[in-house]
Design an enzyme around this catalytic site. Structure first.
Site, short mmCIF file in Angstrom:
data_model
loop_
_atom_site.label_atom_id
_atom_site.label_comp_id
_atom_site.label_asym_id
_atom_site.label_seq_id
_atom_site.Cartn_x
_atom_site.Cartn_y
_atom_site.Cartn_z
N GLU A 1 104.12 28.37 5.32
CA GLU A 1 103.65 28.16 3.94
C GLU A 1 102.48 29.10 3.68
OE1 GLU A 1 104.46 26.29 0.97
OE2 GLU A 1 102.88 27.68 0.38
N THR B 1 111.80 28.06 -0.70
CA THR B 1 110.67 28.80 -1.29
C THR B 1 110.39 28.43 -2.74
OG1 THR B 1 112.26 30.58 -1.59
CG2 THR B 1 110.74 30.78 0.27
N GLU C 1 110.50 26.15 -30.31
CA GLU C 1 111.68 26.02 -29.44
C GLU C 1 112.80 26.91 -29.99
OE1 GLU C 1 112.90 24.60 -26.46
OE2 GLU C 1 114.74 25.56 -27.15
N VAL D 1 109.49 33.35 -30.34
CA VAL D 1 108.23 34.09 -30.40
C VAL D 1 108.54 35.52 -29.98
CG1 VAL D 1 105.94 34.32 -29.34
CG2 VAL D 1 106.87 32.04 -29.88
N GLY E 1 110.83 27.92 -18.83
CA GLY E 1 111.68 27.73 -17.65
C GLY E 1 111.05 28.31 -16.40
N HIS F 1 112.94 -11.67 -16.62
CA HIS F 1 112.45 -11.75 -18.00
C HIS F 1 110.96 -12.06 -17.98
CE1 HIS F 1 112.32 -12.65 -22.25
NE2 HIS F 1 111.62 -13.73 -21.97
P1 FAD Z 1 108.17 24.34 -4.33
O1 FAD Z 1 107.55 23.03 -4.58
O2 FAD Z 1 108.02 25.40 -5.37
O3 FAD Z 1 107.56 24.84 -2.96
C1 FAD Z 1 107.87 26.08 -2.41
C2 FAD Z 1 106.73 26.51 -1.52
O4 FAD Z 1 107.15 27.67 -0.81
C3 FAD Z 1 105.47 26.90 -2.27
O5 FAD Z 1 104.37 26.19 -1.78
C4 FAD Z 1 105.30 28.40 -1.99
O6 FAD Z 1 103.94 28.77 -1.81
C5 FAD Z 1 106.06 28.55 -0.68
N1 FAD Z 1 106.61 29.88 -0.49
C6 FAD Z 1 107.35 30.62 -1.34
N2 FAD Z 1 107.72 31.79 -0.78
C7 FAD Z 1 107.19 31.78 0.46
C8 FAD Z 1 107.22 32.71 1.53
N3 FAD Z 1 107.89 33.85 1.45
N4 FAD Z 1 106.54 32.40 2.67
C9 FAD Z 1 105.84 31.22 2.79
N5 FAD Z 1 105.80 30.30 1.80
C10 FAD Z 1 106.47 30.58 0.65
N6 FAD Z 1 109.67 17.74 -10.73
C11 FAD Z 1 109.89 16.41 -10.74
O7 FAD Z 1 110.87 15.95 -10.14
N7 FAD Z 1 109.03 15.55 -11.38
C12 FAD Z 1 107.96 16.00 -12.05
O8 FAD Z 1 107.21 15.20 -12.61
C13 FAD Z 1 107.71 17.38 -12.08
N8 FAD Z 1 106.64 17.87 -12.74
C14 FAD Z 1 106.41 19.22 -12.73
C15 FAD Z 1 105.32 19.69 -13.45
C16 FAD Z 1 105.06 21.04 -13.49
C17 FAD Z 1 103.87 21.54 -14.26
C18 FAD Z 1 105.89 21.94 -12.76
C19 FAD Z 1 105.58 23.42 -12.74
C20 FAD Z 1 106.98 21.49 -12.05
C21 FAD Z 1 107.25 20.11 -12.04
N9 FAD Z 1 108.36 19.59 -11.36
C22 FAD Z 1 108.60 18.25 -11.39
C23 FAD Z 1 109.29 20.45 -10.63
C24 FAD Z 1 108.97 20.39 -9.12
O9 FAD Z 1 107.63 20.78 -8.92
C25 FAD Z 1 109.90 21.29 -8.35
O10 FAD Z 1 111.25 20.98 -8.64
C26 FAD Z 1 109.68 21.13 -6.85
O11 FAD Z 1 108.36 21.42 -6.50
C27 FAD Z 1 110.63 22.04 -6.06
O12 FAD Z 1 110.41 21.87 -4.71
P2 FAD Z 1 110.72 23.04 -3.67
O13 FAD Z 1 110.36 22.49 -2.34
O14 FAD Z 1 112.07 23.57 -3.87
O15 FAD Z 1 109.72 24.23 -4.05
P1 NAI Z 2 112.84 23.85 -19.39
O1 NAI Z 2 114.05 24.58 -18.97
O2 NAI Z 2 112.77 22.39 -19.26
O3 NAI Z 2 112.55 24.17 -20.94
C1 NAI Z 2 112.37 25.46 -21.41
C2 NAI Z 2 112.60 25.45 -22.91
O4 NAI Z 2 112.21 26.70 -23.43
C3 NAI Z 2 114.05 25.24 -23.29
O5 NAI Z 2 114.12 24.24 -24.27
C4 NAI Z 2 114.48 26.60 -23.84
O6 NAI Z 2 115.47 26.50 -24.84
C5 NAI Z 2 113.17 27.10 -24.39
N1 NAI Z 2 113.06 28.57 -24.49
C6 NAI Z 2 113.54 29.49 -23.63
N2 NAI Z 2 113.20 30.72 -24.05
C7 NAI Z 2 112.49 30.56 -25.20
C8 NAI Z 2 111.85 31.45 -26.10
N3 NAI Z 2 111.86 32.77 -25.90
N4 NAI Z 2 111.19 30.94 -27.16
C9 NAI Z 2 111.17 29.58 -27.37
N5 NAI Z 2 111.75 28.70 -26.55
C10 NAI Z 2 112.40 29.18 -25.48
O7 NAI Z 2 111.65 24.60 -18.62
P2 NAI Z 2 110.15 24.17 -18.39
O8 NAI Z 2 109.72 23.16 -19.39
O9 NAI Z 2 109.41 25.45 -18.28
O10 NAI Z 2 110.21 23.48 -16.99
C11 NAI Z 2 110.67 24.22 -15.83
C12 NAI Z 2 111.29 23.31 -14.81
O11 NAI Z 2 110.33 22.46 -14.24
C13 NAI Z 2 112.37 22.45 -15.42
O12 NAI Z 2 113.59 22.84 -14.82
C14 NAI Z 2 112.05 21.06 -15.05
O13 NAI Z 2 113.12 20.45 -14.42
C15 NAI Z 2 110.87 21.16 -14.08
N6 NAI Z 2 109.89 20.16 -14.50
C16 NAI Z 2 110.22 18.85 -14.37
C17 NAI Z 2 109.36 17.87 -14.81
C18 NAI Z 2 109.78 16.46 -14.70
O14 NAI Z 2 110.72 16.18 -13.98
N7 NAI Z 2 109.11 15.54 -15.37
C19 NAI Z 2 108.07 18.18 -15.41
C20 NAI Z 2 107.85 19.59 -15.55
C21 NAI Z 2 108.73 20.52 -15.08
#
Ligand code: FAD
Ligand code: NAI
Length: 463
Positions: A35, A141, A201, A235, A270, A442
Site C-alpha cells: 500500500e 488498486t 447533471e 459544463v 464518476g 412494530h
Molecule cells: P480503494 O479503496 O480505492 O483502495 C485501493 C488502494 O490501493 C488505495 O489505498 C491506493 O493507495 C492503493 N494503490 C493503488 N495503486 C497502488 C499501487 N500501485 N501500489 C500500492 N498501492 C496502490 N462505497 C460504499 O460502498 N459506500 C459508501 O458510503 C461510499 N462512499 C464513498 C464516498 C466517496 C467520497 C468516495 C470517493 C467513494 C465512496 N465509496 C463508497 C466507494 C468506495 O470507497 C470504493 O468502492 C472502495 O473504496 C473500493 O475499494 P477497493 O479496495 O477496490 O479500492
Molecule cells: P456517479 O457515477 O455516481 O455519478 C456521476 C454523475 O455525473 C452521473 O449522474 C453522470 O450522468 C454525471 N455526469 C457525467 N459526466 C458529466 C458531465 N460532463 N457533466 C454533468 N454531469 C456529468 O459518480 P460519482 O458520484 O462521482 O461517484 C463515483 C463512485 O463512487 C460511484 O460509482 C459510487 O458507486 C461510489 N460512491 C458510492 C457511495 C455510496 O455507496 N454511498 C458514495 C460515494 C461514492
C-alpha cells in the site's frame, strides 16, 4: 527455501485488498499487502465512505437544529457552526478506523509493504525499493476521480470529493458537476451547513442506475430541501479567477450557453480504475475499454496466479462489493469456493432521507418479463410518521409468475439499514409472499417493506 517470498501478495489496502489479505492470512497463507498511502483502508476509510459519513452525520444534526425540525419536537436551539470541530471529529473517525486495520494486519500476521507496487513479472513485484515474489498476486488498486476535460482541480475553488470533504469554510455557492452519489451526498453536506447548492447533471435525471420512480422522487425531495438542479445540462468550461469560478453551461442536446458564478465547484462525474504505473503488461495483462481488468467468475485474470477485485474490475464501485470479493478471492486462492452473487449488491445513497436499492430496477425487470410491483409510502408507516419523516416509499418488484423478488427500492430515513433485509430475502430466493408473511417488529420503518410486499398482491393493511 520456499519458492516464493509469499503465498499471497495483495496490491492495495482498500476494503477489497485489506479484507483479501486478512482472509488469506486467516486461511493459513503467508500474506503481504502493498500500500502506497501512509495509512491503510484505501479510498473508503481515508477519503471516501467514512469521512463522507462523518460529515453527513454531523451536518444532519446541524440541519435538524437549524431548519426547525428539532423545534417541532419541542427542542429550541440556535445552532452555531464550529466547522473546525466538525472536521476534527471526521479526522478522528478516519484515524481510528485506519489504525484499526493496522492492528488487524498485525493480529493476523499480514506484512504491510509500504510503497507503490509494479509488476516485474506475474510473480515478481517491485514495492518501493524492494522486490518480492508471490505465488499469487491480487490486484486491488481501486479507483480515482474521473477528470472533466479542460477543468483543472486545484482543491481550492475546483475540488474533487477529497477536497470537498475538507473545505475550510462553507461556500456561498457550490456548483456540483454530476448528480450521482458523490454529488448528492457532499452537496447535501454543504447545503445543510448553509451553502446554496446547484447540481448540474448531464442526463435528464439524477442517480443513474437507480429505479426510475426512485430517481424522480428523490430529485423532488432534494429540490424541496433547497438543492437546485440543472438536468440535461453539461459544463463546457470552468474559469477560475480571484478565488471565484465562472462556469459555462450548455444544454446536453445542444443550444444556447449560459454562465454561472460559484465560489466552489465539485467535480463528481464518476471514478476510473487505478492501473497507471502497475506495468500490467509485464504480468501479461491489459485493461478493457473502460480501463478495468477483466476477470472470470473466480476473480482470476487471464494470467495464472494473478487475480483482481474491487473498483479495478467491472461492477459497481462499492466498498461492500470490494470486501465480499476480497473474501471470495482469498478463499479461491486457498482452494475453497469463494462466490459473490453480483445480482444482489445493495446500493445506498446516505442523504436524508437515504435512498437504497437492491436487485433489478422496475425498468430492467420489465425487459426480462412480466412483473408485479407493490408500493408503500413512508407517510403511512407509523414510525416514520411519528418521527416527522413523511418523505419516500418502498417498492417491491416481483416476478409475475413465480412471485420471486427481483428488486427492492426504498427512500426512507433509514433506507440503508432497511435494504439489508431485502438483500437477505433475495439471497434466499424469497417471494414477495415470504416477506409479507414475515413478522416485522412494530413500530419500525422496516414494516414498510412488509407492506410493500403485501401490496404486490394488492393487500396492504395501512393504505
Ligand atoms: P480503494 O479503496 O480505492 O483502495 C485501493 C488502494 O490501493 C488505495 O489505498 C491506493 O493507495 C492503493 N494503490 C493503488 N495503486 C497502488 C499501487 N500501485 N501500489 C500500492 N498501492 C496502490 N462505497 C460504499 O460502498 N459506500 C459508501 O458510503 C461510499 N462512499 C464513498 C464516498 C466517496 C467520497 C468516495 C470517493 C467513494 C465512496 N465509496 C463508497 C466507494 C468506495 O470507497 C470504493 O468502492 C472502495 O473504496 C473500493 O475499494 P477497493 O479496495 O477496490 O479500492
Ligand atoms: P456517479 O457515477 O455516481 O455519478 C456521476 C454523475 O455525473 C452521473 O449522474 C453522470 O450522468 C454525471 N455526469 C457525467 N459526466 C458529466 C458531465 N460532463 N457533466 C454533468 N454531469 C456529468 O459518480 P460519482 O458520484 O462521482 O461517484 C463515483 C463512485 O463512487 C460511484 O460509482 C459510487 O458507486 C461510489 N460512491 C458510492 C457511495 C455510496 O455507496 N454511498 C458514495 C460515494 C461514492
Amino acid at each position: 527455501m520456499a519458492e516464493f517470498d509469499y503465498d499471497v501478495l495483495v496490491i492495495g489496502a482498500g476494503p477489497g485488498g485489506y479484507v483479501a489479505a486478512i482472509r488469506a492470512a486467516q486461511l493459513g497463507l503467508k500474506t503481504a499487502c502493498a500500500e502506497s498511502r501512509e495509512t491503510l483502508g484505501g479510498t473508503c476509510l481515508n477519503v471516501g465512505c467514512i469521512p463522507s459519513k462523518a460529515m453527513l452525520h454531523a451536518s444532519e444534526y446541524f440541519d435538524a437544529a437549524a431548519n426547525g425540525a428539532m423545534e417541532k419536537m419541542g427542542i429550541k436551539v440556535s445552532p452555531k457552526l464550529d466547522l473546525d470541530t466538525m472536521h476534527a471529529q471526521r479526522k478522528d473517525a478516519v484515524k481510528q478506523l485506519t489504525g484499526g486495520i493496522e492492528f488487524l494486519f498485525k493480529k493476523n500476521k499480514v506484512t504491510w509493504l509500504k510503497g507503490r507496487a509494479s509488476f516485474e513479472d506475474a510473480h515478481k513485484v517491485k514495492v518501493g525499493d524492494e522486490t518480492v515474489t508471490a505465488k499469487n498476486v491480487v490486484i486491488a488498486t481501486g479507483s480515482s476521480v474521473t477528470p472533466l476535460p479542460g477543468v483543472e482541480i486545484d482543491q481550492k475553488v475546483v475540488v474533487d470529493s477529497t477536497g470537498a470533504l475538507e473545505l475550510p469554510k462553507v461556500p456561498k455557492h457550490m456548483v456540483v458537476i454530476g448528480g450521482g452519489v458523490i454529488g448528492l451526498e457532499l452537496g447535501s453536506v454543504w447545503r445543510r451547513l448553509g451553502a446554496k447548492v446547484t447540481c448540474v447533471e448531464f442526463l435528464d435525471q439524477i442517480l443513474p442506475g437507480f429505479d426510475g420512480d426512485v430517481r424522480k422522487e428523490s430529485n423532488k425531495i432534494f429540490k424541496k430541501q433547497g438543492i437546485e438542479f440543472k438536468l440535461g445540462t453539461k459544463v463546457t468550461e470552468v474559469k477560475v479567477k480571484g478565488g471565484k469560478a465562472t462556469l459555462t453551461l450548455e444544454p446536453a442536446k445542444g443550444g444556447d450557453a449560459e454562465t454561472m458564478e460559484a465560489d466552489c465547484v465539485l467535480v463528481s462525474i464518476g471514478r476510473k480504475p487505478n492501473t497507471d504505473g502497475l506495468a500490467l503488461d509485464k504480468a501479461g495483462l491489459e485493461t478493457n475499454q473502460r480501463g478495468q481488468i477483466e476477470i472470470d467468475h473466480d476473480f482470476r485474470t487471464k494470467t495464472d496466479g494473478v487475480w483482481a477485485i474491487g473498483d479495478v474490475v467491472p461492477g459497481p464501485m462499492l466498498a461492500h462489493k470490494a470486501e465480499d470479493e476480497g473474501i471470495a478471492v482469498a478463499e479461491n486462492i486457498a482452494g475453497q469456493t469463494g462466490i459473490v452473487n453480483h445480482d444482489v449488491i445493495p446500493s445506498v445513497v446516505y442523504t436524508w432521507p437515504e435512498v437504497a436499492g437492491v436487485g433489478l430496477t422496475e425498468e430492467a425487470a420489465k425487459e426480462k418479463g412480466d412483473v408485479k410491483v407493490g408500493k408503500f409510502p413512508m407517510l403511512a408507516n407509523s414510525r416514520a410518521k411519528t418521527n416527522h419523516e413523511p418523505d419516500g416509499f418502498v417498492k417491491v418488484i416481483a416476478d409475475a409468475k413465480t412471485d420471486r423478488v427481483l428488486g427492492v427500492w426504498c427512500i426512507a430515513s433509514v433506507a440503508g439499514t432497511m435494504i439489508a433485509q431485502a438483500a437477505q430475502a433475495m439471497e434466499f430466493g424469497a417471494t414477495s409472499e415470504d416477506i409479507a408473511y414475515t413478522c416485522h417488529a412494530h413500530p419500525t420503518h422496516s414494516e414498510a417493506i412488509k407492506e410493500a410486499a403485501m401490496a404486490v398482491t394488492g393487500k396492504p393493511i395501512h393504505i
